[in-house]
Design a protein around this motif. Structure first.
Motif, PDB file in Angstrom:
ATOM      1  N   ASP A   1       0.834  -1.209   0.000  1.00  0.00           N
ATOM      2  CA  ASP A   1       0.000   0.000   0.000  1.00  0.00           C
ATOM      3  C   ASP A   1       0.865   1.254   0.000  1.00  0.00           C
ATOM      4  O   ASP A   1       0.598   2.211  -0.735  1.00  0.00           O
ATOM      5  N   GLU A   2       1.932   1.261   0.816  1.00  0.00           N
ATOM      6  CA  GLU A   2       2.832   2.408   0.862  1.00  0.00           C
ATOM      7  C   GLU A   2       3.536   2.589  -0.489  1.00  0.00           C
ATOM      8  O   GLU A   2       3.694   3.704  -0.980  1.00  0.00           O
TER       9      GLU A   2
ATOM     10  N   SER B   1       1.093   4.012  -2.911  1.00  0.00           N
ATOM     11  CA  SER B   1       0.830   5.413  -2.583  1.00  0.00           C
ATOM     12  C   SER B   1       1.978   6.299  -3.039  1.00  0.00           C
ATOM     13  O   SER B   1       1.762   7.369  -3.621  1.00  0.00           O
TER      14      SER B   1
END
Length: 148
Positions: free
Chosen positions: A137-138, A141
């Motif tokens: 997810d990071e 992002s």
């Protein structure tokens, strides 16, 4: 931390496995002794029957008082031996039962460690998946921010 607890549980499980093995050996030995005792009882029974047959043959021919006393004394000793063997068999049966119960207890203990290891591994995998998902997810992002 999780790996150390898993390693500890694994060691405990291995030790429990060793205890199970020793309990199985003790049970096998007790069962062997019981079988030998039962065979000896059977032999005593056969011997008793043979001697009774001899007694019947001698009685038909007639016997003297001293021979009668000898037969009676021997019958008494033989009966005592059979009773003693029966008591020994009962004791051996008790030992076998105790060893079976001990084996079951050791197996339950080993199984509980295996369950704990399985739970610890599942928890560790869950934490790893969560960490991997967070990293993905990071990364997604950051990639989105740099393309904008």
């Amino acid at each position: 931390m999780a790996t150390q607890s898993t390693q500890t549980l694994t060691l405990l499980s291995q030790l429990a496995g060793d205890e199970v093995e020793l309990a199985m050996q003790a049970l096998a030995q007790a069962m062997k002794q019981l079988e030998q005792g039962q065979q000896q009882k059977s032999l005593l029974g056969q011997y008793q029957q043979e001697y009774e047959q001899q007694w019947q043959n001698v009685v038909q021919k007639g016997l003297k008082a001293d021979l009668y006393r000898n037969f009676q004394g021997f019958f008494s000793q033989l009966e005592t031996a059979v009773q003693s063997q029966n008591a020994q068999i009962e004791q051996l049966q008790s030992v076998v039962l105790q060893r079976q119960q001990m084996l079951q207890e050791k197996q339950r203990k080993q199984k509980s460690y295996e369950v704990l290891i399985s739970r610890a591994n599942s928890l560790h995998e869950k934490v790893e998946r969560k960490r991997d998902q967070k990293m993905m997810d990071e990364f997604a992002s950051r990639a989105k921010r740099t393309t904008m």
